[in-house]
Every structure is written in C-alpha cells, then in structure tokens.
Design a protein around this motif. Structure first.
Motif, short mmCIF file in Angstrom:
data_model
loop_
_atom_site.label_atom_id
_atom_site.label_comp_id
_atom_site.label_asym_id
_atom_site.label_seq_id
_atom_site.Cartn_x
_atom_site.Cartn_y
_atom_site.Cartn_z
N LEU A 68 0.84 -1.19 0.00
CA LEU A 68 0.00 0.00 0.00
C LEU A 68 0.88 1.25 0.00
CD1 LEU A 68 -2.89 1.20 0.23
CD2 LEU A 68 -2.55 1.17 2.70
N GLU A 69 1.90 1.26 0.84
CA GLU A 69 2.79 2.42 0.91
C GLU A 69 3.62 2.58 -0.35
OE1 GLU A 69 4.69 1.55 4.60
OE2 GLU A 69 3.02 2.34 5.77
N ARG A 70 4.04 1.47 -0.95
CA ARG A 70 4.76 1.57 -2.23
C ARG A 70 3.85 2.12 -3.31
NH1 ARG A 70 8.15 -4.13 -2.47
NH2 ARG A 70 9.55 -3.64 -0.75
N GLY A 71 2.58 1.71 -3.26
CA GLY A 71 1.62 2.26 -4.21
C GLY A 71 1.46 3.76 -4.04
N MET A 72 1.45 4.21 -2.79
CA MET A 72 1.35 5.65 -2.52
C MET A 72 2.56 6.39 -3.07
SD MET A 72 -1.49 6.01 -0.97
CE MET A 72 -2.65 5.02 -0.06
N GLU A 73 3.74 5.79 -2.89
CA GLU A 73 4.96 6.42 -3.41
C GLU A 73 4.91 6.50 -4.94
OE1 GLU A 73 8.18 4.10 -1.82
OE2 GLU A 73 7.75 4.70 0.24
N SER A 74 4.47 5.43 -5.59
CA SER A 74 4.35 5.44 -7.05
C SER A 74 3.32 6.47 -7.50
CB SER A 74 3.95 4.06 -7.57
OG SER A 74 4.96 3.12 -7.28
N LEU A 75 2.24 6.57 -6.75
CA LEU A 75 1.21 7.55 -7.07
C LEU A 75 1.76 8.96 -6.95
CD1 LEU A 75 -1.80 7.59 -7.77
CD2 LEU A 75 -2.28 7.73 -5.33
N ALA A 76 2.57 9.21 -5.93
CA ALA A 76 3.17 10.53 -5.75
C ALA A 76 4.13 10.87 -6.89
CB ALA A 76 3.90 10.60 -4.41
N GLU A 77 4.72 9.85 -7.48
CA GLU A 77 5.64 10.05 -8.61
C GLU A 77 4.90 10.02 -9.95
OE1 GLU A 77 8.47 6.93 -7.96
OE2 GLU A 77 9.30 7.90 -6.19
N ASP A 79 3.33 7.64 -11.34
CA ASP A 79 3.42 6.35 -12.03
C ASP A 79 2.15 5.57 -11.68
OD1 ASP A 79 4.08 4.02 -13.29
OD2 ASP A 79 6.05 3.81 -12.35
N TYR A 80 1.07 5.89 -12.39
CA TYR A 80 -0.25 5.39 -12.03
C TYR A 80 -0.40 3.89 -12.25
CZ TYR A 80 -1.04 10.38 -12.12
OH TYR A 80 -0.94 11.73 -11.87
N ILE A 81 0.19 3.38 -13.30
CA ILE A 81 0.06 1.95 -13.58
C ILE A 81 0.73 1.14 -12.48
CG2 ILE A 81 0.72 0.11 -15.19
CD1 ILE A 81 0.37 2.23 -17.44
N TRP A 101 -10.75 -3.04 1.55
CA TRP A 101 -11.45 -1.77 1.34
C TRP A 101 -10.45 -0.67 0.99
CZ3 TRP A 101 -11.68 3.08 3.56
CH2 TRP A 101 -12.80 3.85 3.25
N GLU A 102 -9.31 -0.63 1.71
CA GLU A 102 -8.29 0.39 1.43
C GLU A 102 -7.77 0.27 0.00
OE1 GLU A 102 -6.09 1.32 5.67
OE2 GLU A 102 -5.54 -0.52 4.64
N ALA A 103 -7.51 -0.95 -0.44
CA ALA A 103 -7.00 -1.16 -1.80
C ALA A 103 -8.03 -0.72 -2.84
CB ALA A 103 -6.63 -2.63 -2.00
N GLU A 104 -9.29 -1.07 -2.64
CA GLU A 104 -10.33 -0.67 -3.58
C GLU A 104 -10.49 0.85 -3.61
OE1 GLU A 104 -14.00 -2.82 -2.96
OE2 GLU A 104 -12.88 -4.68 -2.58
N LEU A 105 -10.41 1.48 -2.47
CA LEU A 105 -10.53 2.93 -2.42
C LEU A 105 -9.36 3.59 -3.15
CD1 LEU A 105 -12.34 5.14 -0.45
CD2 LEU A 105 -9.97 5.62 0.03
N ALA A 106 -8.16 3.06 -2.96
CA ALA A 106 -6.98 3.63 -3.63
C ALA A 106 -7.12 3.50 -5.15
CB ALA A 106 -5.71 2.93 -3.15
N ILE A 107 -7.65 2.38 -5.61
CA ILE A 107 -7.84 2.19 -7.06
C ILE A 107 -8.92 3.14 -7.57
CG2 ILE A 107 -8.60 0.53 -8.81
CD1 ILE A 107 -7.17 -1.64 -7.06
N ALA A 108 -10.00 3.32 -6.81
CA ALA A 108 -11.04 4.28 -7.20
C ALA A 108 -10.47 5.70 -7.26
CB ALA A 108 -12.21 4.22 -6.22
N TYR A 109 -9.56 6.00 -6.35
CA TYR A 109 -8.93 7.33 -6.33
C TYR A 109 -8.12 7.55 -7.61
CZ TYR A 109 -5.89 11.17 -4.93
OH TYR A 109 -5.21 12.36 -4.88
N VAL A 110 -7.39 6.52 -8.04
CA VAL A 110 -6.58 6.66 -9.26
C VAL A 110 -7.48 6.91 -10.46
CG1 VAL A 110 -4.96 5.48 -10.80
CG2 VAL A 110 -4.67 5.30 -8.33
N SER A 111 -8.66 6.31 -10.48
CA SER A 111 -9.56 6.51 -11.62
C SER A 111 -10.20 7.90 -11.61
CB SER A 111 -10.64 5.42 -11.64
OG SER A 111 -11.48 5.54 -10.53
#
Length: 197
Positions: A68-77, A79-81, A101-111
């Motif tokens: 989850l935290e690595r995903g946040m770091e990629s999102l900050a950079e 790198d959406y994929i 739920w957290e993972a689904e919310l993060a994916i909804a946020y990217v969209s």
C-alpha cells in the motif's frame, strides 16, 4: 639528671605534637559524608506520563502495508500503472476486510485523476458510492483517509457540475422559447415576418 629526663620528655611530647600540627596545616581534614538514609521500595514513587486508560481495548493492526505504501509512493511520482499494481498486490495478499477496502478505495482514487490512464469519472463516482456504503471499522492508513476525503469532494463536485449543466440546459431551453415567442410577437405586431423587412 632530673633535668635531662624532663628535657627528654619534652622533646618526646614536642616531636609528635609538631608532626601532628604539620600534618593538619598541609592537608585539609575531610570529614566522611553521612551515608544516605536507607529507603524501602514502598518509599519510592514513580510518576509515568502515560495516557489514561479509558477502557479502550486497542488492537494492533496485523496487516502489512508495504505494498500500500509503495503504491502511494508510485502515485506521488505519477506512475499510475505501477501504483495500481501495488494496490492490487496489497489486495491479493491481505485478507483483512479493512485492507481490501483500502485497496479498492486507492484504485477508485486513481480513476478520479485526470492525468491517470485509468481516468473514468463515472467509475470513480460509482466505486466510491459502493465503498462508502460498506466502509469497515478500524484504523485506516493516513493516506487512505486523505484519498477518501478527496473522493468525497470529487463526488460532491460532480453532483454540483451535473446540477449546473441541467440548469444551463433548462435556461437554454427557456431562452430559446422566449426568443420564439418574441419572434411571433413581432410578426403579429408588425404584420410581417421578421426577415421580410
């Protein structure tokens, strides 16, 4: 002879007396410090600055939020994929309902992000409404809390935009009807079509 004995006794008394005086004048006399009073364990009181126990039975979070935290770091950079891939890994590895739920919310946020290749306003809105209806109890990751607030604002803003678009359409229709009515009124008042002047 008596004199000699008295003289000898005087010298015997004078030598130790002089030695004692010499010793006293060259080194200070140090008196021993009194020993600290003995204390029992009952006499010692410790004051700890701990929060008061308010009956909270706190449960330690057992999930590993590394992906989850690595995903946040990629999102900050931006790198959406890669961010979505990390969120999906987190979702696959964690069985806890909160982690899912957290993972689904993060994916909804990217969209929701316009620069994301997954940008889909309708999917973000529908995903958030569904997630909001089944929000689990537990302590959420701080980034997830921020994403949730951003999605809430996004959904609210989209509703306002839709309302404004409906109003604009209604006003456009009203304006068109009024223009038609004015055109008919001119024709009736002047007795000729507007373009025939």
């Amino acid at each position: 002879m008596k004199r000699q004995i008295v003289k000898a006794l005087r010298s015997l008394v004078a030598v130790p007396l002089l030695a004692t005086l010499a010793a006293c004048s060259s080194t200070p006399v140090v008196e021993p410090e009194p020993a600290p009073p003995q204390r029992s364990p009952e006499d010692v009181k410790l004051t700890l600055n701990l929060p008061a126990d308010n009956g909270c039975a706190c449960v330690q979070d057992a999930s590993d939020r590394t992906f989850l935290e690595r995903g946040m770091e990629s999102l900050a950079e931006a790198d959406y994929i890669e961010a979505v891939q990390y969120f999906q890994r987190y979702q696959r590895l964690e069985s806890d309902p909160l982690a899912q739920w957290e993972a689904e919310l993060a994916i909804a946020y990217v969209s929701m992000l316009p620069s994301s290749p997954f940008y889909d306003v309708e999917a973000a809105r529908e995903g958030y409404v569904i997630l909001q209806s089944r929000e689990p109890d537990g302590r959420k990751h701080p980034s997830i809390v921020l994403m949730q607030q951003a999605l809430e604002s996004f959904v609210l803003m989209e509703r306002h935009v839709e309302d404004l678009e409906r109003r604009a359409t209604m006003l456009q229709d009203d304006l068109s009807k009024r223009e038609q009515a004015l055109k008919r009124l001119r024709e009736l008042t002047l007795g000729q079509p507007e373009g025939a002047r």
